[in-house]
Structure formats: C-alpha cells, structure tokens
Design an enzyme around this catalytic site. Sequence first.
Site, PDB file in Angstrom:
ATOM      1  N   LYS A 111      36.692  76.614 142.438  1.00 48.39           N
ATOM      2  CA  LYS A 111      36.017  76.284 143.704  1.00 48.39           C
ATOM      3  C   LYS A 111      35.892  77.523 144.585  1.00 48.39           C
ATOM      4  O   LYS A 111      34.878  77.718 145.249  1.00 48.39           O
ATOM      5  CB  LYS A 111      36.791  75.193 144.456  1.00 48.39           C
ATOM      6  CG  LYS A 111      36.704  73.822 143.807  1.00 48.39           C
ATOM      7  CD  LYS A 111      35.468  73.091 144.276  1.00 48.39           C
ATOM      8  CE  LYS A 111      35.031  71.948 143.379  1.00 48.39           C
ATOM      9  NZ  LYS A 111      36.053  71.046 142.921  1.00 48.39           N
ATOM     10  N   LYS A 194      29.243  68.514 127.885  1.00 47.52           N
ATOM     11  CA  LYS A 194      29.554  67.226 128.509  1.00 47.52           C
ATOM     12  C   LYS A 194      28.555  66.809 129.587  1.00 47.52           C
ATOM     13  O   LYS A 194      28.108  67.645 130.369  1.00 47.52           O
ATOM     14  CB  LYS A 194      30.931  67.377 129.179  1.00 47.52           C
ATOM     15  CG  LYS A 194      31.939  66.341 128.781  1.00 47.52           C
ATOM     16  CD  LYS A 194      33.323  66.723 129.289  1.00 47.52           C
ATOM     17  CE  LYS A 194      33.603  66.189 130.673  1.00 47.52           C
ATOM     18  NZ  LYS A 194      35.019  66.223 131.041  1.00 47.52           N
ATOM     19  N   LYS A 197      26.935  66.184 136.477  1.00 43.20           N
ATOM     20  CA  LYS A 197      25.937  66.535 137.494  1.00 43.20           C
ATOM     21  C   LYS A 197      25.785  68.045 137.647  1.00 43.20           C
ATOM     22  O   LYS A 197      24.740  68.517 138.061  1.00 43.20           O
ATOM     23  CB  LYS A 197      26.350  65.932 138.840  1.00 43.20           C
ATOM     24  CG  LYS A 197      25.415  64.833 139.262  1.00 43.20           C
ATOM     25  CD  LYS A 197      25.473  64.561 140.748  1.00 43.20           C
ATOM     26  CE  LYS A 197      26.877  64.493 141.261  1.00 43.20           C
ATOM     27  NZ  LYS A 197      27.111  63.556 142.315  1.00 43.20           N
TER      28      LYS A 197
END
Length: 332
Positions: A111, A194, A197
């Site tokens: 992040k 996978k 989004k």
Amino acid sequence: METVVSGIRSTGKLHLGNYYGALSNFVKMQDEYNCFFFIADLHSLTTHPTPQDLQKTVRNVVVEYLAAGIDPEKSTIYVQSDVPEVAELYLYMNMNAYLGELERATAFKDKVRSNPDNVNAGLLTYPTLMACDILIHHGTKVPVGKDQEQHLEMTRTFGNRFNRLYDVDYFKEAFAFSYSDKLVKIPGLAGQGKMGKSNGEADCIYLSDSEAVIRKKVMRAVSDGGPTEENQPKPDAIQNLFDLMKVVSAEDTYAHFDNLYNTCNIRYGDFKKQLAEDMVLATEPVRSRIEFIAGDDEYIAKVARLGAEKASESARKTVKEVREIIGLKKLF
Ligand code: TRP
C-alpha cells in the site's frame, strides 16, 4: 465447537472469485462451526470512502452474503462498526503492536508503494484491527486466502504476546482454514491470474452483473490467435478461460472444447459463447436472490440487527474480561 471468523472488506461488489473461493467455504462451514462473518467497514475507512459510498457498499455486501447462501440463523452476519467493542480492543492491542513488525507487513508495504500519499496510522495498524476481529470472538479458524497468511501470523503474535504480558492463557491461536488443500483459483478475464478488481473492471464477473453484462465481458475476454500445433500447451489467457469453464460448465462440455483445442479446431467465438451461457446459468440463482433481497429493506435491517446483537454479546464478554486482565477496574 470451534469458532470461525472471517471479514470481507466492504470495497464493493462480490465477484466469482469471492463466490467460489470464499463464500462457498463459508456456506459449508456454517453447518459445522460457530461462524462470525462480518463486513469490515472500519477497515475500509483507511481509503476514505464517501459516507454514501460506504453505506451503499456495506449494504451490498450484506445482500450478497445472504444471496450466496449464508444463513443469518446459522451464522452471525454483522457489520463491524455495529460492534464498537472491536475498536476498544484495537486500542488495547495497539499498545503491544510494535512499529517494526507493523511496517514489515507485506500488505502495508504494498500500500505504501501504491499509495504513498495516504500512509495513515489506520493502514499501519490494519493487522491489529484484523487480529481484534478474530480475537474478540476467540476465533480459531479463519477462512482466508494466502495473501492473509501473514496477518494471521501477526494475530497469533499479538494474542500470544498479550497472554505472556499478563501471564494468562486467554487468547487462542487462529489459523487459516479451507476445505480443500488447494484454494479454488478463479482466474480473471483479463488474462493475468486471479480474478480481481485490480486487473480492471473487465477482469471480473460480479454476482450482480446482468446476463447481458456477463455475456459481453466473456466475449471480450483476452484470448489469442488460436493453437497452431496439435496438443500444444495453452497460453495463460486461454488456460484461464478453460479453468473458468471447468468451474461453471458440465464435464463433457469442457472435454469437448479441450478436444477442439488439442486438434486445432477450436473457434474461440463458440467457446466463449458456451462459457458465457454456462456462467449465466451458474450464477442465476444468486443473481435472482440478490435482486429479491436488495429490495427488502426490512429484511436487511432485521438481519443486521440480529447479527449486531449476537456479535455484541460475544464481544462484550471478551472486552469485559480483557479490561479485568489489564487492570482497568472501576473506582466507583
Ligand atoms: N484483511 C482481510 C482481507 O483483506 C479482511 C479482514 C478484516 C478479515 N478482518 C478480518 C479476514 C478478520 C478474516 C478475519 O481480505
């Protein structure tokens, strides 16, 4: 009976990967364990959603959990922020969560790299909050994917550290749990691993997608020029579509197209058309339940209230005991 806890970030709609990966496990577990499934709305505050978006996504996830087969009588389905005891425990546990270990968490480092302008303390202490989600119900089994393994290890570290600090045998160790050794891998349509989004909207088939949208997405899925030699290995994007077919189609349908591929007779247009039809069929029951439940405000409120009551009962007991262990005793 052992306790299962799992949370899902309320960042949006559930896709096929969530459904065949996580939710199908949840549905099986509710018959065997004491299950707590919650919508992690507090966790999602790290990214500052608008109040409207937050409310909408939390409601969506509740609806989709129910539509996917989680039974509010068997399991406890609740919204994390409806149980403020979690936030209280988070404060206590943060006192023994160290900067170094929090900074080393892979999810945190990812992040920081992807979002350097929003490295807030909530993000840093995300693993503490997640640990509290689990510890507050004395969960021992946590159905999550590989990417959460490190957070579970931190959960054990925090619980054990608390036990050592106060010389108690209070918190139990929680471990990842799945019915199959291999987590079912649901690939996406964008040809790169996978379903998620992060690979773009077109990568995902959402449980709430209409039939027309499913067809469109599948027909536009990444493919290639087709095989040029018999029995050649399938490139990733094609293998992904076959993997999806294995999940939603009948065995002989799969064998039929596999054979066409191996003999270089496959036409991707036909293949995708079949995949789209089978996907529409496989998701039909959930899609129609989503539509049905989404229109029933009263039912949704009832489920959320029941969940909040059941989860609060368990959480209040834990926080009361933790206060006593820590020495937070009232003077009055
Ligand atoms: N971190 C989890 C995820 O990103 C979501 C989550 C929050 C969770 N709290 C949890 C999962 C507790 C299991 C148990 O998917």
